[in-house]
Design a protein around this motif. Structure first.
Motif, mmCIF file in Angstrom:
data_model
loop_
_atom_site.group_PDB
_atom_site.id
_atom_site.type_symbol
_atom_site.label_atom_id
_atom_site.label_comp_id
_atom_site.label_asym_id
_atom_site.label_seq_id
_atom_site.Cartn_x
_atom_site.Cartn_y
_atom_site.Cartn_z
ATOM 1 N N ASP A 189 0.822 -1.227 0.000
ATOM 2 C CA ASP A 189 0.000 0.000 0.000
ATOM 3 C C ASP A 189 0.848 1.266 0.000
ATOM 4 O O ASP A 189 0.653 2.178 0.814
ATOM 5 C CB ASP A 189 -0.929 0.019 1.232
ATOM 6 N N GLU A 190 1.836 1.274 -0.875
ATOM 7 C CA GLU A 190 2.709 2.434 -1.028
ATOM 8 C C GLU A 190 3.529 2.766 0.215
ATOM 9 O O GLU A 190 4.072 3.863 0.351
ATOM 10 C CB GLU A 190 1.914 3.673 -1.484
ATOM 11 N N GLN A 191 3.583 1.841 1.144
ATOM 12 C CA GLN A 191 4.443 2.016 2.317
ATOM 13 C C GLN A 191 5.602 1.029 2.208
ATOM 14 O O GLN A 191 5.410 -0.094 1.746
ATOM 15 C CB GLN A 191 3.659 1.705 3.601
ATOM 16 N N ARG A 192 6.799 1.460 2.657
ATOM 17 C CA ARG A 192 7.970 0.589 2.577
ATOM 18 C C ARG A 192 8.025 -0.311 3.815
ATOM 19 O O ARG A 192 7.898 0.153 4.953
ATOM 20 C CB ARG A 192 9.241 1.436 2.521
ATOM 21 N N PHE A 193 8.204 -1.590 3.557
ATOM 22 C CA PHE A 193 8.358 -2.567 4.635
ATOM 23 C C PHE A 193 9.686 -3.301 4.463
ATOM 24 O O PHE A 193 10.195 -3.388 3.347
ATOM 25 C CB PHE A 193 7.213 -3.596 4.613
ATOM 26 N N ALA A 194 10.216 -3.798 5.561
ATOM 27 C CA ALA A 194 11.448 -4.587 5.484
ATOM 28 C C ALA A 194 11.162 -5.986 6.005
ATOM 29 O O ALA A 194 10.386 -6.165 6.944
ATOM 30 C CB ALA A 194 12.549 -3.940 6.311
ATOM 31 N N ILE A 195 11.785 -6.967 5.389
ATOM 32 C CA ILE A 195 11.729 -8.335 5.893
ATOM 33 C C ILE A 195 12.786 -8.425 6.982
ATOM 34 O O ILE A 195 13.935 -8.015 6.765
ATOM 35 C CB ILE A 195 11.994 -9.337 4.761
ATOM 36 N N LYS A 196 12.404 -8.923 8.156
ATOM 37 C CA LYS A 196 13.313 -8.798 9.294
ATOM 38 C C LYS A 196 14.613 -9.597 9.120
ATOM 39 O O LYS A 196 14.585 -10.765 8.762
ATOM 40 C CB LYS A 196 12.624 -9.220 10.601
ATOM 41 N N PRO A 197 15.756 -8.948 9.377
ATOM 42 C CA PRO A 197 17.034 -9.654 9.389
ATOM 43 C C PRO A 197 17.365 -10.067 10.821
ATOM 44 O O PRO A 197 18.303 -10.834 11.047
ATOM 45 C CB PRO A 197 18.021 -8.601 8.900
#
Length: 570
Positions: free
Chosen positions: A257-265
RNA sequence: GCUGGCGUGGCUCAGUGGUAGAGCAGUCGAUUCGUAAUCGACAGGUCGAGGGUUCAAAUCCCUCCGCCAGCUCCA
């Protein structure tokens, strides 16, 4: 004694360098030390060395050995040495010289001379039992921005027997490589479509689940709670935690939804949010919160290695939130926990390293000093010897690392204990102390296995695939002697399965010998052979993968014995 | 990511310019067997992918992908 073999290997490195210089006079010499079991030398050379070249170099080395050249040490002033190596057109030696004191030493053997502090053996004649192994790339001074050199690895021993024993050991080690066993025992695979992302097969899952069951039971005993945090979280969180500034290179990002997410490291930022979901009393501390957390990290493609180095793995993580006064006891508790698992359950030998503040770090020096000292105090209290790994800590705190060896002696970091005062600060973690004041808790990040994937890799090599009964994917293989006993075999199988054992039957119309061989190759701990005799008397014949034929018995005592063996994790 | 090597059926490997082979595993049949390999038959591969050279490419060339060793980096 140890020093002599090192001198011998170091001399072997010089002999190899001399041979290379004879074959390729334009070669530029870098460095050539003795290492565990052997030596290497780095060369800058236009010609690309091949394995055929290795034989040629070995041949030249044997000539040099036959020439019985004495090694002569000479002390030179730095100016003289600079002149010498300028004349020899050896730029790497000149670069090394620039950092050396005024007085340096060189070693000569025949026409060859090398900048070196020694010691060496007296003559090239003593370098008799050696073998060149591989050629590989290596950066000058270990710096990826400097030129890549060609490194030749060799091994050398003081006797033929020792050399041969070592070469045999390497062959044996290759047989227990977890990547080979993982395929043969059908434990896991890594497909071209997912480099570094392992698939676990049914048999691999049995091991994994057994480890996780064990892990949960041990954590409950030690007062841990278990949680699960999401794989993907908003990018803002990673800015707050410092990962965006310090760990971005290793992270995967996506958009929702046009928001940046990160996959957890890492699992810690999620753990922080969980801690903050409510107010904590000093009475709640220490709060030990465990998580089997799946993390993804972008590792360099060349670093991937079976299950040992992957791009997604499950950390058996835990975050311990503590009063400042509880820090040392908690660290000691985790050290004891790790030792109990490594030593008592698996029989591993391991070594410990203390990693200190890295270049990219959050938090001030005083905080780092305090945290590092706390780790040292705990290690001292447990009487654990350790080496210091300067600058190798996590960006949020110093750590104690536990290293296990793989089958060919490479060591892999598994357990780690990281003391963190920075993250609680950044996330403004608090607890209410007995005086009613809000105060800052300290925090420990720790893993026991490290990553389940890597730990399974290490275990596979440690046991050479012959997992102890409690971990064995198939614990019992029922083998009917002929088709006439298939029905009885099925009954035996069902009966053992009802007792909770992992059983299979091999009902192929093949010879007993062939079916036993198949079970042996799969390293199944127990084989139950049933023929006419057993079917008639209601008995079974038991064979163990190592102890062989154990003779006849009945199901009940056999089953009890196995359940006992499983309970004791033998 | 870098340097070098490698990529042929599920596995191990042969085939280096002339229309793809073996053993094991698998399937089927025969055998009914006592503690590490019974016999026979059948089936299985667009030779990592794409492009090029050639009358003809698994084989030669280029690009990409993956794997292996090491370096760098890390659980």
């Amino acid at each position: 004694m140890m020093e002599r073999i090192e001198a011998l290997r170091h001399t072997a490195a010089h002999v190899m360098a001399q041979a290379v210089m004879r074959l390729w006079p334009d070669a530029k010499l870098a460095i050539g030390p003795a290492i565990k079991d052997g030596f290497y030398y780095d060369f800058d050379l236009e010609h690309r060395l091949t394995s055929e070249d290795l034989s040629a170099i070995e041949g030249e080395m044997r000539k040099i050995v036959k020439e019985e050249l004495p090694l002569i040490r000479e002390e030179l002033s730095k100016a003289e040495a600079v002149k010498l190596f300028t004349r020899m057109n050896q730029p790497y030696k000149l670069e090394l010289l620039a950092e050396l004191p005024e007085q340096v030493s060189v070693y000569r053997q025949g026409e060859f001379v090398d900048l070196c502090q020694g010691p060496h053996v007296d003559s090239t004649a003593q370098v008799k039992h050696f073998k060149l192994q591989t050629v590989a790339g290596a950066y000058w001074r270990g710096d990826s921005s400097r030129p890549m050199l060609q490194r030749i690895y060799g091994t050398a021993f003081s006797s033929r027997e020792d050399l041969e024993a070592h070469l045999r050991l390497l062959e044996e080690a290759a047989k227990r490589d977890h990547r080979k066993l993982g395929r043969e025992l059908d434990l896991f695979s890594i497909q071209d479509e997912g480099p570094g992302f392992p698939f676990f097969h049914p048999k691999g899952m049995v091991i994994r689940n057994a480890l996780e069951d064990f892990w949960r039971a041990e954590h409950i005993k030690r007062g841990y709670h278990e949680v699960k945090t999401p794989i993907m979280l908003h990018e803002d969180l990673w800015h707050r935690s410092g990962h965006w500034d310090n760990y971005r290179e290793n992270m995967y990002f996506s958009e929702i939804d046009e928001q940046r997410f990160a996959i957890k490291p890492m699992n810690c930022p999620g753990g922080m949010l969980l801690y903050k979901r409510k107010l904590h009393s000093y009475r709640d501390l220490p709060l030990r919160v465990g998580e089997l957390g799946l993390v993804h990290r972008h590792e360099l493609s060349g670093a991937l290695h079976g299950l040992m180095r992957v791009r997604c793995f499950t950390q058996d993580d835990a975050h311990i939130f503590m009063l400042p006064s509880q820090v040392q006891a908690e660290i000691e508790g985790v050290i004891e926990f790790i030792d109990a698992v490594y030593s008592d359950v698996f029989g591993f030998r391991y070594h410990v390293e203390l990693s200190t503040k890295p270049a990219n770090a959050i938090g001030d020096d005083a905080m780092w000093e305090r945290a590092t000292q706390a780790l040292k105090d705990a290690l001292a209290a447990k009487g654990l010897p350790y080496v210091i790994n300067e600058g190798d800590g996590a960006f949020y705190g110093p750590k104690i690392d536990f290293h296990l060896e793989d089958s060919i002696g490479r060591t892999w970091q598994c357990g780690t204990i990281q003391l963190d005062f920075a993250m609680p600060e950044r996330f403004d973690l608090v607890y209410i102390d007995e005086d009613g004041q809000r105060k800052r808790p300290a925090m420990l990040h720790r893993v026991i296995f490290g990553s389940i994937e890597r730990f399974i890799g290490i275990l596979t090599e440690h046991y050479a695939g012959a997992f102890p009964l409690w971990l064995a994917p198939v614990q019992v293989m029922v083998i009917p002697v002929s088709d006439g006993q298939n029905q009885y075999a099925l009954e035996v199988e069902q009966s053992l399965r009802h007792q909770g054992l992992r059983v299979e039957s091999d009902m192929r119309s093949e010879s007993v010998g062939k079916k036993i061989r198949a079970a042996q190759l799969q390293k199944v701990p127990y084989m139950v052979i049933v023929g006419e005799r057993e079917a008639e008397t209601g008995m079974i014949s038991v064979r163990h993968r190592q102890r062989g034929d154990l003779g006849g018995t009945t199901l009940e005592p056999f089953c009890q014995q196995l359940l006992q063996e499983i309970a004791e994790r033998r």
